[in-house]
Design a protein around this motif. Structure first.
Motif, mmCIF file in Angstrom:
data_model
loop_
_atom_site.group_PDB
_atom_site.id
_atom_site.type_symbol
_atom_site.label_atom_id
_atom_site.label_comp_id
_atom_site.label_asym_id
_atom_site.label_seq_id
_atom_site.Cartn_x
_atom_site.Cartn_y
_atom_site.Cartn_z
ATOM 1 N N TYR A 186 -5.083 -8.395 41.193
ATOM 2 C CA TYR A 186 -6.518 -8.296 40.889
ATOM 3 C C TYR A 186 -6.781 -8.277 39.381
ATOM 4 O O TYR A 186 -5.879 -8.050 38.578
ATOM 5 N N THR A 187 -8.072 -8.473 39.058
ATOM 6 C CA THR A 187 -8.539 -8.298 37.680
ATOM 7 C C THR A 187 -9.685 -7.291 37.697
ATOM 8 O O THR A 187 -10.350 -7.115 38.719
ATOM 9 N N GLY A 205 -14.701 -7.794 38.840
ATOM 10 C CA GLY A 205 -13.375 -8.397 39.036
ATOM 11 C C GLY A 205 -13.141 -8.792 40.469
ATOM 12 O O GLY A 205 -14.038 -8.724 41.299
ATOM 13 N N GLY A 206 -11.931 -9.211 40.746
ATOM 14 C CA GLY A 206 -11.597 -9.630 42.106
ATOM 15 C C GLY A 206 -10.155 -10.081 42.177
ATOM 16 O O GLY A 206 -9.344 -9.775 41.300
ATOM 17 N N LYS A 207 -9.889 -10.832 43.233
ATOM 18 C CA LYS A 207 -8.518 -11.276 43.503
ATOM 19 C C LYS A 207 -8.179 -12.500 42.658
ATOM 20 O O LYS A 207 -9.005 -13.399 42.511
ATOM 21 N N HIS A 237 -18.658 -4.432 49.835
ATOM 22 C CA HIS A 237 -17.371 -4.382 50.531
ATOM 23 C C HIS A 237 -17.181 -2.970 51.108
ATOM 24 O O HIS A 237 -17.339 -1.990 50.377
ATOM 25 N N TRP A 262 -1.126 1.281 41.093
ATOM 26 C CA TRP A 262 -1.282 2.433 41.991
ATOM 27 C C TRP A 262 -0.202 2.474 43.055
ATOM 28 O O TRP A 262 0.348 1.445 43.460
ATOM 29 N N GLU A 276 -14.237 -14.601 37.558
ATOM 30 C CA GLU A 276 -14.892 -13.502 38.285
ATOM 31 C C GLU A 276 -16.139 -13.023 37.545
ATOM 32 O O GLU A 276 -17.161 -12.724 38.171
ATOM 33 N N ASN A 334 -10.251 5.949 39.199
ATOM 34 C CA ASN A 334 -9.357 5.785 38.045
ATOM 35 C C ASN A 334 -10.022 5.072 36.861
ATOM 36 O O ASN A 334 -9.355 4.753 35.884
ATOM 37 N N VAL A 335 -11.331 4.847 36.933
ATOM 38 C CA VAL A 335 -12.033 4.240 35.788
ATOM 39 C C VAL A 335 -12.343 5.278 34.697
ATOM 40 O O VAL A 335 -11.972 5.084 33.538
ATOM 41 N N LEU A 342 -3.681 -4.208 38.913
ATOM 42 C CA LEU A 342 -4.659 -5.151 38.368
ATOM 43 C C LEU A 342 -4.507 -5.273 36.857
ATOM 44 O O LEU A 342 -3.961 -4.386 36.199
ATOM 45 N N TRP A 380 -15.424 -0.283 49.189
ATOM 46 C CA TRP A 380 -15.942 0.129 47.876
ATOM 47 C C TRP A 380 -17.392 0.573 47.925
ATOM 48 O O TRP A 380 -17.977 0.910 46.899
ATOM 49 N N ASN A 420 -17.858 0.280 40.122
ATOM 50 C CA ASN A 420 -16.566 -0.168 39.583
ATOM 51 C C ASN A 420 -16.822 -1.329 38.616
ATOM 52 O O ASN A 420 -17.916 -1.901 38.580
HETATM 53 N N1 LIG Z 1 -11.024 0.837 39.472
HETATM 54 C C1 LIG Z 1 -10.235 0.338 40.403
HETATM 55 N N2 LIG Z 1 -10.430 -0.906 40.829
HETATM 56 C C2 LIG Z 1 -9.615 -1.356 41.776
HETATM 57 C C3 LIG Z 1 -8.575 -0.590 42.331
HETATM 58 N N3 LIG Z 1 -7.964 -1.351 43.278
HETATM 59 C C4 LIG Z 1 -8.601 -2.553 43.297
HETATM 60 O O1 LIG Z 1 -8.347 -3.504 44.027
HETATM 61 N N4 LIG Z 1 -9.612 -2.559 42.360
HETATM 62 C C5 LIG Z 1 -10.533 -3.628 41.985
HETATM 63 C C6 LIG Z 1 -9.872 -4.940 41.724
HETATM 64 C C7 LIG Z 1 -11.026 -5.890 41.928
HETATM 65 O O2 LIG Z 1 -11.812 -5.977 40.775
HETATM 66 C C8 LIG Z 1 -11.800 -5.220 43.045
HETATM 67 C C9 LIG Z 1 -11.415 -5.783 44.387
HETATM 68 O O3 LIG Z 1 -12.544 -5.942 45.030
HETATM 69 P P1 LIG Z 1 -12.610 -6.634 46.458
HETATM 70 O O4 LIG Z 1 -11.903 -5.813 47.447
HETATM 71 O O5 LIG Z 1 -14.049 -6.986 46.644
HETATM 72 O O6 LIG Z 1 -11.711 -7.914 46.247
HETATM 73 P P2 LIG Z 1 -11.838 -9.314 46.890
HETATM 74 O O7 LIG Z 1 -10.520 -9.740 47.317
HETATM 75 O O8 LIG Z 1 -12.926 -9.310 47.898
HETATM 76 O O9 LIG Z 1 -12.258 -10.076 45.579
HETATM 77 P P3 LIG Z 1 -13.056 -11.410 45.409
HETATM 78 O O10 LIG Z 1 -12.098 -12.321 44.721
HETATM 79 O O11 LIG Z 1 -13.484 -11.869 46.765
HETATM 80 O O12 LIG Z 1 -14.218 -11.031 44.507
HETATM 81 O O13 LIG Z 1 -11.485 -3.854 42.988
HETATM 82 C C10 LIG Z 1 -8.385 0.713 41.863
HETATM 83 O O14 LIG Z 1 -7.511 1.471 42.270
HETATM 84 N N5 LIG Z 1 -9.250 1.131 40.893
#
Ligand SMILES: Nc1nc2c([nH]c(=O)n2[C@H]2C[C@H](O)[C@@H](COP(=O)(O)OP(=O)(O)OP(=O)(O)O)O2)c(=O)[nH]1
Length: 187
Positions: A4-5, A33-35, A22, A69, A49, A123-124, A80, A25, A30
């Motif tokens: 992730y980012t 970002g994303g995958k 989601h 983590w 993203e 953790n932010v 990430l 979340w 937060n």
């Molecule tokens: N602050 C924080 N962010 C986290 C943690 N774990 C984690 O995945 N993230 C972030 C990374 C990404 O920015 C986001 C993931 O969001 P998501 O569950 O919507 O991801 P996704 O696969 O749907 O992403 P996308 O590409 O479709 O946008 O959360 C964590 O422990 N702390």
């Protein structure tokens, strides 16, 4: 392993946060970002993203390190790439904005960091000071138990990890070794 980012975009005393729809979340603010998609590099993925989630075009990104983590229950390892960006005061970006992903809004740094604040991804706040005020890169390793962060350990890392795959693999292997030895399943 680093799938992730996450970017903390700052304007003055505020950070642009996203409250995702989601289920995992929901209700939690937060960064953006994303995958990371196949064949993407972390930086280009981060820019994509940001564009998709905020429509902000090509902000100047600073690589700030990693958030990784594990859980005390041994449910594996994740991570990430962490970035920061700054938007000039004169750039008008009015929030709240309802997007497909959730609600975007500027949040005061003092609100994010307040010890009683439970509304921000756990953790932010604990890495924000280093992200905003230090030039070094860190790995902020968060240990969760039953979805609650029990501790975060921040250690300096070499910023070349962002782009140098061999260095990154070496670092992660060394770093993960202690978790493997402790019986964690590594995904
Ligand atoms: N602050 C924080 N962010 C986290 C943690 N774990 C984690 O995945 N993230 C972030 C990374 C990404 O920015 C986001 C993931 O969001 P998501 O569950 O919507 O991801 P996704 O696969 O749907 O992403 P996308 O590409 O479709 O946008 O959360 C964590 O422990 N702390």
């Amino acid at each position: 392993m680093l799938k992730y980012t996450l970017c903390l975009i700052r304007q003055g005393s505020k950070i642009l946060l996203l409250n995702r729809e989601h289920p995992a979340w929901m209700g939690c603010w937060n960064g953006i970002g994303g995958k990371i998609e196949k064949e993407e590099q972390p930086r280009s993925s981060m820019l994509r993203e940001i564009q998709e989630e905020t429509q902000i075009e090509s902000p100047e990104l600073s690589f700030k390190g990693l958030i990784t983590w594990t859980t005390v229950e041994g449910a594996g390892f994740g991570g990430l790439y962490l970035y920061a960006a700054e938007i000039p005061d004169e750039y008008e970006y009015v929030t709240p904005i309802k997007t497909e992903e959730g609600i975007l809004d500027w949040k005061e740094i003092s609100w994010i960091m307040h010890p009683d604040n439970q509304g921000v991804a756990s953790n932010v706040p604990s890495c924000l000071e280093k992200v905003l005020y230090e030039s070094s890169c860190y790995n902020h390793h968060s240990i969760f138990s039953d979805k609650i962060m029990v501790t975060q350990i921040s250690t300096k890392i070499d910023p070349r990890i962002e782009a140098d795959e061999a260095m990154r693999t070496d670092y992660l292997n060394q770093y993960l070794q202690k978790y493997i030895e402790a019986g964690f399943a590594i995904k």
